[in-house]
Write an enzyme that holds these catalytic residues in place. Sequence first.
Site, PDB file in Angstrom:
ATOM      1  N   LYS A  66       0.863  -1.189   0.000  1.00 24.03           N
ATOM      2  CA  LYS A  66       0.000   0.000   0.000  1.00 24.03           C
ATOM      3  C   LYS A  66       0.890   1.227   0.000  1.00 24.03           C
ATOM      4  CE  LYS A  66      -2.257   1.832   3.596  1.00 24.03           C
ATOM      5  NZ  LYS A  66      -3.324   2.118   4.595  1.00 24.03           N
ATOM      6  N   ARG A 109     -10.503  -1.323   7.243  1.00 22.72           N
ATOM      7  CA  ARG A 109      -9.597  -2.288   7.888  1.00 22.72           C
ATOM      8  C   ARG A 109      -9.154  -1.789   9.252  1.00 22.72           C
ATOM      9  NH1 ARG A 109      -4.506   0.255   9.003  1.00 22.72           N
ATOM     10  NH2 ARG A 109      -3.079   0.166   7.228  1.00 22.72           N
ATOM     11  N   HIS A 136     -12.442  11.781  10.258  1.00 25.45           N
ATOM     12  CA  HIS A 136     -13.088  10.941   9.248  1.00 25.45           C
ATOM     13  C   HIS A 136     -13.199   9.485   9.701  1.00 25.45           C
ATOM     14  CE1 HIS A 136     -14.129   9.341   5.294  1.00 25.45           C
ATOM     15  NE2 HIS A 136     -13.103   8.517   5.383  1.00 25.45           N
TER      16      HIS A 136
END
Length: 319
Positions: A66, A109, A136
């Site tokens: 990632k 996740r 968020h």
Amino acid sequence: MLIVPEALIAGLVTAEDAFGAIEACFAAMARDEAYNFPVIREALGEGRQYGFKSGLDRAGGVMGVKAGGYFPGNAAKGMINHQSSVFLFNPETGRPTAMVGGNLLTALRTAAASAISIDRLARKDAKVLGMVGAGHQAQFQLRAAAKVREFEKVIAWNYHPDMLPKLGEVTAELGLPFEAVPLDRMVEADVIVTITSSPAASLMSAHVSPGTHLACMGTDTIGKQEVEPALLARARVFTDEVAQSVTIGEAQHAVAAGLIRAEDITPIGAVIAGLAEGRQSDDQITLFDGTGVGLQDLAVASTAVRLAEERGLAIKVEV
């Protein structure tokens, strides 16, 4: 190679999908069937951070990375501050197999990891959920926590109080009462989730009562800190990966102060796999240091690719 763009993720991967994928990921890590590669993080100035998290899951046949980070100026531009993409590769050949939008997956996740820790470690009779942070990701954390315990109330604190009404809206959707409180009121909570990007501790040991479970999810870089190190000394500490916990996670500060050792920290995957004990008593404080490992991203990205293929939504390109 398959492409699953960010716009498709919300319609593909549910919180339940993420929970199952992350739980299996943690268990595979505990059985030495999967491991993470060293994290690369770079500070870009003005609070911006960029880096790479990667790993190999032999059991799942997945290898990948990632790429992304935190860009605090994005909110003013109409974008979320966390930006990332996940790239998957065939572990036998090295050929790229998929590129997946990682923004929503990161939130899912992270919330799943927190919910797994609550499910495995919090008291069964936990009734009050405390939230420290209202950005968020806090909304995802709140919804995920509410799926694993029957909370009766949510209390919350945030450095910027004007952001707390957003959490109040989520709790209203869940049918729960909500109250904005000072930090010293966190002693009322049975479960506390911290999800901030703070460089200094906000939650102190005095704010936490015996028997509380904490999911500390915001510290993933050297220098970040959400809770007082003395709190880790009071708690039985769990984590996603010990190596990250003591270097870039919440435990970095307690270890540096000599309050705990790496050997004192238990991987949550060992509890899931039945290799280690979880909570030992009702008055024990348990703390999950959620640093966010690359294998988590690969697990949810693989799930997104599988679901996109099943529904004929994945975009195929030649590489």
